[in-house]
Enzyme design. Structure first.
Site, short mmCIF file in Angstrom:
data_model
loop_
_atom_site.label_atom_id
_atom_site.label_comp_id
_atom_site.label_asym_id
_atom_site.label_seq_id
_atom_site.Cartn_x
_atom_site.Cartn_y
_atom_site.Cartn_z
N HIS A 273 9.18 -3.11 3.48
CA HIS A 273 8.74 -3.12 1.98
C HIS A 273 10.11 -3.41 1.30
CE1 HIS A 273 5.54 -0.25 3.41
NE2 HIS A 273 4.73 -1.29 2.68
N MET B 61 0.80 -1.02 -0.10
CA MET B 61 -0.01 -0.11 0.11
C MET B 61 0.86 1.17 -0.01
SD MET B 61 -3.50 -0.91 2.12
CE MET B 61 -2.92 -0.60 3.65
N GLY B 62 2.21 1.09 -0.68
CA GLY B 62 3.19 2.19 -0.69
C GLY B 62 3.57 2.75 0.79
N ALA B 63 3.96 4.16 0.78
CA ALA B 63 4.83 4.79 1.90
C ALA B 63 5.89 3.69 2.25
CB ALA B 63 3.84 4.92 2.85
N GLN C 231 6.31 -11.31 7.37
CA GLN C 231 5.72 -11.87 8.91
C GLN C 231 5.34 -11.11 9.60
OE1 GLN C 231 5.39 -14.80 9.37
NE2 GLN C 231 5.21 -14.60 11.65
N GLN D 214 -2.15 -12.21 8.23
CA GLN D 214 -2.41 -12.01 6.89
C GLN D 214 -1.46 -13.00 6.10
OE1 GLN D 214 -2.34 -8.01 4.91
NE2 GLN D 214 -0.37 -8.63 4.31
P1 AMP Z 1 1.56 -2.67 3.55
O1 AMP Z 1 2.07 -1.63 2.57
O2 AMP Z 1 1.49 -1.99 4.75
O3 AMP Z 1 0.20 -3.48 3.09
O4 AMP Z 1 2.51 -3.83 3.61
C1 AMP Z 1 3.09 -4.50 2.61
C2 AMP Z 1 3.76 -5.69 2.91
O5 AMP Z 1 4.97 -5.19 3.35
C3 AMP Z 1 2.98 -6.94 3.45
O6 AMP Z 1 3.34 -7.92 2.93
C4 AMP Z 1 3.67 -6.55 4.94
O7 AMP Z 1 3.44 -7.59 5.74
C5 AMP Z 1 5.00 -6.31 4.69
N1 AMP Z 1 5.50 -5.59 5.59
C6 AMP Z 1 5.04 -4.60 6.31
N2 AMP Z 1 5.90 -4.32 7.20
C7 AMP Z 1 6.90 -4.86 7.48
C8 AMP Z 1 7.99 -5.04 8.09
N3 AMP Z 1 8.25 -4.28 9.29
N4 AMP Z 1 8.79 -6.20 8.02
C9 AMP Z 1 8.73 -7.05 6.83
N5 AMP Z 1 7.55 -6.95 6.05
C10 AMP Z 1 6.50 -5.89 6.47
#
Ligand code: AMP
Length: 302
Positions: A37, A30-32, A149, A154
Site C-alpha cells: 500500500h 481496504m486498509g491494514a 501488480q 484485478q
Molecule cells: P487491498 O487493500 O488488499 O485491497 O489492496 C489495495 C491495493 O494495494 C491494490 O491495488 C493491491 O493490488 C495493492 N497491493 C496489495 N498488496 C500489494 C503488494 N504486496 N505490492 C504492491 N501492491 C499491493
C-alpha cells in the site's frame, strides 16, 4: 492530512484544487497498510498534486465463506502512515455512505473476470470490486488511480472497466512489494501462524522455479507448471491454480513466446494467498534457446 467520511465533503475539498488544474491521484485500499500500500501512496505522491487514499473494507467483494468481519483493521495506524507519506486526504466512508438504503446497481465486467480468481471465488467477488472501484472513481474523479501488480487479474479487470465505460482516468500498476524471503506483502498474511508463515514462501519459490525453467530455455507451459508445483511441494503446498497466461487477455498460453504471466493461488492454513511473476522470452531458433528478453518485475506501468 484530513480524514473525510462523506462523498459531499470529499467533493467540496477537491473542487478548488481541481479548478486550479491540480492533478488528483487515488489509491484505493481496504486498509491494514503494509509496504505494498505504501508503495502505491508514494508513487501517487510523486506523480500527482493531491493524493486521496481511500480506506473501505468492501463487504460485497468477499466471497461466501470469507469473513469480512475478521479482515484486519487498524485505522489509527493507517491514518498515521498515510500522513507520514504525505497523503492529503484519507477517505474512509461508512458502509451506509457507500451502500445507502435502496442501493441497487452493480457493474459487471465479462470475460477477464470469469477465470482464475473469478472462477475460484465466484462471480460476486469481481462484481464487488468493479462496482466499488467505479463508485470510488466517480466519487473522487481522479486523474490517475494506483493499483498493485500483486493483484494482476484485478488490474486487468480495472483497465477493461475504465476503457469500456470511458472513465477518464490513467490506471497505473505498480510492482509487487515483497518480504525479504519473497512472500508478497498482503493484509491476509496476518492470518498466518509461524508454521504457515514459513510455508507461505512456497508461492514465490514456485514462481521462481518456473522462471528459472524459462531461463533454461523451456517454453512449454506444462513443464513450467511441473517445475513450480515441485518447488511448492517441497513446502507441502498444493496450489489451487497455477497457470501460464497472456498478461492482457489472461488466456492460457500454448507456449511462452513474448510476455507471459505465471499466476498462482494457494491456501496456506486459514489464508488464501495469490501471487504472480511476469516473464518475457522468445521462442528462439534451435541452439539459441534460453535467451530471456526481459526483466521479471517491470516498473510501474501506466
Ligand atoms: P487491498 O487493500 O488488499 O485491497 O489492496 C489495495 C491495493 O494495494 C491494490 O491495488 C493491491 O493490488 C495493492 N497491493 C496489495 N498488496 C500489494 C503488494 N504486496 N505490492 C504492491 N501492491 C499491493
Amino acid at each position: 492530512m484530513r480524514t473525510i467520511r462523506t462523498v459531499s465533503e470529499l467533493r467540496a475539498q477537491l473542487r478548488s484544487p481541481r479548478r486550479s488544474g491540480r492533478r488528483i491521484g487515488l489509491v484505493p485500499t481496504m486498509g491494514a497498510f503494509h509496504g505494498g500500500h505504501l508503495s502505491l501512496i508514494r508513487r501517487a505522491r510523486a506523480a500527482t498534486d493531491v493524493v486521496v487514499v481511500s480506506l473501505f473494507v468492501n463487504p460485497t467483494q468477499f466471497a461466501a465463506g470469507e469473513d469480512v468481519r475478521a479482515y484486519p483493521r487498524d485505522e489509527a495506524r493507517d491514518v498515521a502512515l498515510a500522513a507520514e507519506l504525505g497523503a492529503d486526504i484519507l477517505f474512509a466512508p461508512s458502509h451506509d455512505e457507500v451502500y445507502p438504503e435502496g442501493f441497487a446497481t452493480t457493474v459487471t465486467v465479462d470475460g477477464v473476470t470469469q477465470v482464475l480468481e473469478g472462477a475460484h471465488r465466484g462471480a460476486a467477488h469481481f462484481r464487488g470490486v468493479t462496482t466499488v472501484v467505479t463508485k470510488l472513481l466517480n466519487m473522487v474523479s481522479p486523474d490517475a488511480a494506483y493499483f498493485g501488480q500483486k493483484d494482476a487479474q484485478q488490474a486487468v479487470v480495472i483497465r477493461r472497466l475504465v476503457a469500456d465505460l470511458d472513465i477518464g482516468v490513467d490506471i497505473v500498476v505498480c510492482p509487487t512489494v515483497r518480504e525479504p524471503d519473497g512472500l508478497a506483502m498482503s493484509s491476509r498474511n496476518a492470518y498466518l501462524d509461524p508454521g504457515d508463515r514459513a510455508r507461505a514462501v512456497a508461492l514465490w519459490r514456485g514462481l521462481k522455479a518456473a522462471e528459472a525453467t524459462v531461463d533454461e530455455g523451456e517454453r512449454e507451459p506444462g513443464a513450467l507448471v511441473s517445475a513450480a508445483r515441485a518447488a511448492m511441494a517441497e513446502h507441502d503446498v498444493d496450489p489451487e491454480y497455477l497457470e501460464i497466461i497472456d498478461p492482457d487477455t489472461l488466456s492460457p498460453l500454448a507456449e511462452v513466446d513474448g510476455d507471459a504471466l505465471i499466476v498462482v493461488a494457494a491456501k496456506i492454513g486459514p489464508a488464501r494467498l495469490i501471487d504472480n511473476i511476469a516473464v518475457r522470452a522468445s521462442v528462439a531458433p534451435a541452439g539459441q534457446r534460453g535467451d530471456r528478453i526481459g526483466a521479471a518485475e517491470a516498473p510501474c506501468s501506466a
